[in-house]
Enzyme design. Structure first.
Site, mmCIF file in Angstrom:
data_model
loop_
_atom_site.group_PDB
_atom_site.id
_atom_site.type_symbol
_atom_site.label_atom_id
_atom_site.label_comp_id
_atom_site.label_asym_id
_atom_site.label_seq_id
_atom_site.Cartn_x
_atom_site.Cartn_y
_atom_site.Cartn_z
ATOM 1 N N SER A 37 0.837 -1.205 0.000
ATOM 2 C CA SER A 37 0.000 0.000 0.000
ATOM 3 C C SER A 37 0.870 1.252 0.000
ATOM 4 O O SER A 37 2.098 1.155 0.081
ATOM 5 C CB SER A 37 -0.970 0.008 1.194
ATOM 6 O OG SER A 37 -0.269 0.025 2.394
ATOM 7 N N GLY A 38 0.215 2.405 -0.100
ATOM 8 C CA GLY A 38 0.912 3.688 -0.011
ATOM 9 C C GLY A 38 2.037 3.831 -1.021
ATOM 10 O O GLY A 38 1.901 3.446 -2.198
ATOM 11 N N ALA A 94 8.439 -8.344 8.120
ATOM 12 C CA ALA A 94 9.738 -7.922 7.567
ATOM 13 C C ALA A 94 10.837 -7.910 8.630
ATOM 14 O O ALA A 94 12.012 -7.853 8.305
ATOM 15 C CB ALA A 94 9.615 -6.529 6.957
ATOM 16 N N ALA A 120 5.840 1.017 7.183
ATOM 17 C CA ALA A 120 5.293 1.953 8.177
ATOM 18 C C ALA A 120 4.605 1.088 9.211
ATOM 19 O O ALA A 120 3.685 0.342 8.893
ATOM 20 C CB ALA A 120 4.296 2.907 7.535
ATOM 21 N N TYR A 145 9.659 12.364 5.722
ATOM 22 C CA TYR A 145 8.810 13.549 5.657
ATOM 23 C C TYR A 145 9.423 14.612 6.559
ATOM 24 O O TYR A 145 10.055 14.292 7.570
ATOM 25 C CB TYR A 145 7.371 13.229 6.105
ATOM 26 C CG TYR A 145 6.451 14.417 5.962
ATOM 27 C CD1 TYR A 145 6.085 14.876 4.699
ATOM 28 C CD2 TYR A 145 5.982 15.096 7.077
ATOM 29 C CE1 TYR A 145 5.270 15.995 4.552
ATOM 30 C CE2 TYR A 145 5.152 16.212 6.944
ATOM 31 C CZ TYR A 145 4.810 16.656 5.674
ATOM 32 O OH TYR A 145 4.006 17.761 5.530
ATOM 33 N N TYR A 202 5.464 16.911 13.985
ATOM 34 C CA TYR A 202 6.251 16.044 13.101
ATOM 35 C C TYR A 202 7.760 16.260 13.252
ATOM 36 O O TYR A 202 8.415 15.547 13.999
ATOM 37 C CB TYR A 202 5.795 16.175 11.624
ATOM 38 C CG TYR A 202 6.162 14.908 10.880
ATOM 39 C CD1 TYR A 202 5.225 13.918 10.635
ATOM 40 C CD2 TYR A 202 7.489 14.655 10.506
ATOM 41 C CE1 TYR A 202 5.588 12.718 10.035
ATOM 42 C CE2 TYR A 202 7.861 13.468 9.912
ATOM 43 C CZ TYR A 202 6.900 12.503 9.665
ATOM 44 O OH TYR A 202 7.260 11.320 9.087
ATOM 45 N N LYS A 231 13.085 10.177 11.687
ATOM 46 C CA LYS A 231 13.449 10.445 10.288
ATOM 47 C C LYS A 231 14.886 10.985 10.194
ATOM 48 O O LYS A 231 15.590 10.686 9.242
ATOM 49 C CB LYS A 231 12.454 11.417 9.631
ATOM 50 C CG LYS A 231 11.057 10.817 9.419
ATOM 51 C CD LYS A 231 11.047 9.536 8.602
ATOM 52 C CE LYS A 231 9.642 9.053 8.274
ATOM 53 N NZ LYS A 231 9.624 7.702 7.661
HETATM 54 P P1 NAI Z 1 1.355 2.381 4.338
HETATM 55 O O1 NAI Z 1 0.754 2.054 5.657
HETATM 56 O O2 NAI Z 1 0.462 2.704 3.220
HETATM 57 O O3 NAI Z 1 2.311 1.161 3.874
HETATM 58 C C1 NAI Z 1 3.123 0.483 4.790
HETATM 59 C C2 NAI Z 1 3.577 -0.833 4.206
HETATM 60 O O4 NAI Z 1 4.392 -1.502 5.192
HETATM 61 C C3 NAI Z 1 2.442 -1.822 3.886
HETATM 62 O O5 NAI Z 1 2.776 -2.502 2.693
HETATM 63 C C4 NAI Z 1 2.475 -2.811 5.051
HETATM 64 O O6 NAI Z 1 1.985 -4.113 4.739
HETATM 65 C C5 NAI Z 1 3.964 -2.845 5.317
HETATM 66 N N1 NAI Z 1 4.317 -3.328 6.655
HETATM 67 C C6 NAI Z 1 4.029 -2.749 7.846
HETATM 68 N N2 NAI Z 1 4.552 -3.499 8.855
HETATM 69 C C7 NAI Z 1 5.177 -4.550 8.279
HETATM 70 C C8 NAI Z 1 5.901 -5.656 8.774
HETATM 71 N N3 NAI Z 1 6.101 -5.850 10.092
HETATM 72 N N4 NAI Z 1 6.380 -6.566 7.897
HETATM 73 C C9 NAI Z 1 6.181 -6.413 6.556
HETATM 74 N N5 NAI Z 1 5.519 -5.366 6.030
HETATM 75 C C10 NAI Z 1 5.025 -4.449 6.879
HETATM 76 O O7 NAI Z 1 2.406 3.559 4.647
HETATM 77 P P2 NAI Z 1 3.020 4.763 3.785
HETATM 78 O O8 NAI Z 1 2.364 6.015 4.200
HETATM 79 O O9 NAI Z 1 3.155 4.415 2.366
HETATM 80 O O10 NAI Z 1 4.477 4.830 4.476
HETATM 81 C C11 NAI Z 1 5.657 4.326 3.883
HETATM 82 C C12 NAI Z 1 6.810 5.242 4.260
HETATM 83 O O11 NAI Z 1 6.590 6.529 3.666
HETATM 84 C C13 NAI Z 1 6.966 5.486 5.762
HETATM 85 O O12 NAI Z 1 8.324 5.519 6.092
HETATM 86 C C14 NAI Z 1 6.358 6.866 5.950
HETATM 87 O O13 NAI Z 1 6.883 7.550 7.069
HETATM 88 C C15 NAI Z 1 6.810 7.526 4.647
HETATM 89 N N6 NAI Z 1 6.094 8.755 4.280
HETATM 90 C C16 NAI Z 1 4.722 8.816 4.310
HETATM 91 C C17 NAI Z 1 4.095 10.003 4.000
HETATM 92 C C18 NAI Z 1 2.594 10.110 4.012
HETATM 93 O O14 NAI Z 1 2.101 11.236 4.030
HETATM 94 N N7 NAI Z 1 1.871 9.035 3.973
HETATM 95 C C19 NAI Z 1 4.837 11.222 3.616
HETATM 96 C C20 NAI Z 1 6.250 11.012 3.546
HETATM 97 C C21 NAI Z 1 6.850 9.828 3.904
#
Ligand code: NAI
Length: 399
Positions: free
Chosen positions: A51-52, A113, A142, A227, A237, A246
């Site tokens: 996701s994301g 992971a 995340a 971020y 943040y 971060k």
């Molecule tokens: P999300 O929640 O959409 O995706 C997180 C992913 O991590 C998912 O695929 C989930 O299955 C996986 N995951 C979580 N725990 C796990 C584990 N124990 N083992 C295996 N997989 C695991 O999150 P998002 O928002 O895409 O975040 C990804 C990165 O981007 C993070 O570091 C976040 O801080 C960063 N970010 C997010 C922003 C936002 O506004 N959403 C902005 C800038 C950076």
């Protein structure tokens, strides 16, 4: 059965499989029609692929010009007597189907992971499908919890300010209620644990594992997402526990960069734009900023979602030229449009006007909520939400 959206607080408790399928298709269509990635990587490992940003990166690299094969790691749940399963589960299923139709390899490893077993599976998959080497490693996990690799004890992250408390509003997606909250500052222990969970140490240890397994190709790059934000959200943040984590991630990018230099590769922390994801909705007091930002960027015509951010990252920054464009701290800035002074000025104006009664008009709450629903497969055009869904048929769909 008909699947209805169920939201508790800011968490979706149901997902629509065929809405997730349609969302994957929309993102693929975007990646195909956007400016294409040139000289991109062919063998990509994505940690947090379901996701994301991780999912969007996977789609961009497979369908947006690079024709990459991917191994995606994620932590998701399939259908069972407890429920229909998570959106990420279906994203894995339907992404794989589409990638295979396009003649690409897409391996899903669903597991923790942080577990050694998952690392072993990844290395085996790299041997089996990638001739033993990866060209790009994307770290996009995340999570709120990570086991200490030596003791097994759990570190829990806390999203809190440091030093002073923060007062602000959070809108509950469950009932669209604006709630004023005060978040007390984090303790030393909470700061340390958040750095362990969301900082750079697990990213570093993953890359070390891959170096030790001789899985790093010549020229291999790695990125992780970060971020920073602006004055409007520094207290919760940048200057809070997440911001400190971060900074730790940015530091890890420098030591990884030295290690990957031995393979003619590089490591970069990539600062993305604030977007609605399963993870970001957990940040307390962040809603007024993000709905003001959505409004300002849509007015400006510069609003991007995860897929647009990722396609632009690979075409304009990571694979565009011999030197990757970075700022003074060696960060790749995908938040460049969010940080434009005119956007930040408009965000500040909107935030001053916004309150519990007018936030839906002043900010783009509708757009924010719609993106949240769409993450879970709801509110997507042309999906028949009245269709009778056969749970047994869904169970047969394995990622
Ligand atoms: P999300 O929640 O959409 O995706 C997180 C992913 O991590 C998912 O695929 C989930 O299955 C996986 N995951 C979580 N725990 C796990 C584990 N124990 N083992 C295996 N997989 C695991 O999150 P998002 O928002 O895409 O975040 C990804 C990165 O981007 C993070 O570091 C976040 O801080 C960063 N970010 C997010 C922003 C936002 O506004 N959403 C902005 C800038 C950076």
């Amino acid at each position: 059965m008909v699947i209805e959206p169920i939201i508790k607080g800011v968490v979706a408790r149901s997902a629509h499989p065929y809405g997730c399928e349609a969302s994957i298709q929309q993102q693929i269509n975007f990646a195909k029609s956007a400016p294409q990635i040139k000289a991109g990587p062919k063998r990509v490992l994505i940690l947090g692929a379901s996701s994301g940003f991780g999912l969007a990166a996977r789609i961009a690299l497979t369908f947006g010009g690079s024709d990459a094969d991917t191994i995606g790691v994620s932590f998701e749940r399939g259908p069972s007597e407890k429920g229909v399963g998570t959106a990420g589960w279906y994203n894995n299923v339907f992404f794989e189907q589409e990638a295979e139709k396009a003649g690409r390899i897409a391996v899903n490893i669903v597991g923790d992971a942080f577990a050694q077993e998952t690392r072993d599976q990844v290395i085996e998959a790299i041997e089996t499908y990638f001739e033993g080497e990866v060209d790009l490693i994307i770290y996009s996990l995340a999570t709120g919890i990570r086991p200490n690799p030596t003791t097994g004890e759990k570190w829990l992250s806390s999203i809190k300010p440091i030093g002073d408390s923060v007062t602000g509003a959070t809108v509950l997606l469950e009932n669209d209620e604006w709630i004023e909250t005060t978040i007390e500052p984090a303790t030393e222990q909470e700061i340390e644990s958040t750095i362990k969970v969301m900082g750079g140490s697990d990213w570093e240890s993953w890359v070390d594992t891959l170096i030790n397994a001789e899985s790093i190709a010549d020229g291999c790059k790695t990125i992780a997402f970060s971020y920073i934000g602006s004055e409007a959200n520094y207290p919760i943040y940048r200057d809070g526990t997440l911001g400190w984590a971060k900074v730790d991630l940015h530091q890890a990018s420098h030591s990884l960069n030295l290690k990957l230099a031995n393979f003619n590769g590089s490591a970069h922390a990539t600062v993305c734009k604030a977007l609605v994801t399963k993870a970001s909705v957990f940040i307390p007091t962040f809603t007024p900023y993000i709905i003001a930002l959505y409004k300002a960027m849509k007015e400006d015509g510069s609003h991007e979602t995860c897929i647009e951010q990722m396609q632009r990252l690979f075409t304009d920054k990571l694979y565009n030229q011999n030197t990757i464009p970075v700022d003074a701290e060696r960060l790749i800035r995908m938040d460049d449009w969010e940080m434009k002074p005119s956007i930040q000025q408009r965000v500040a104006e909107l935030m001053t006007q916004m309150n519990a009664t007018n936030f839906k008009e002043i900010g783009d709450y509708q757009g924010y909520k719609q993106e949240f629903m769409q993450l879970n497969g709801f509110d997507i055009k042309d999906v028949d939400y009245q269709q009778d869904i056969d749970l047994e048929a869904l169970t047969a769909l394995q990622p």
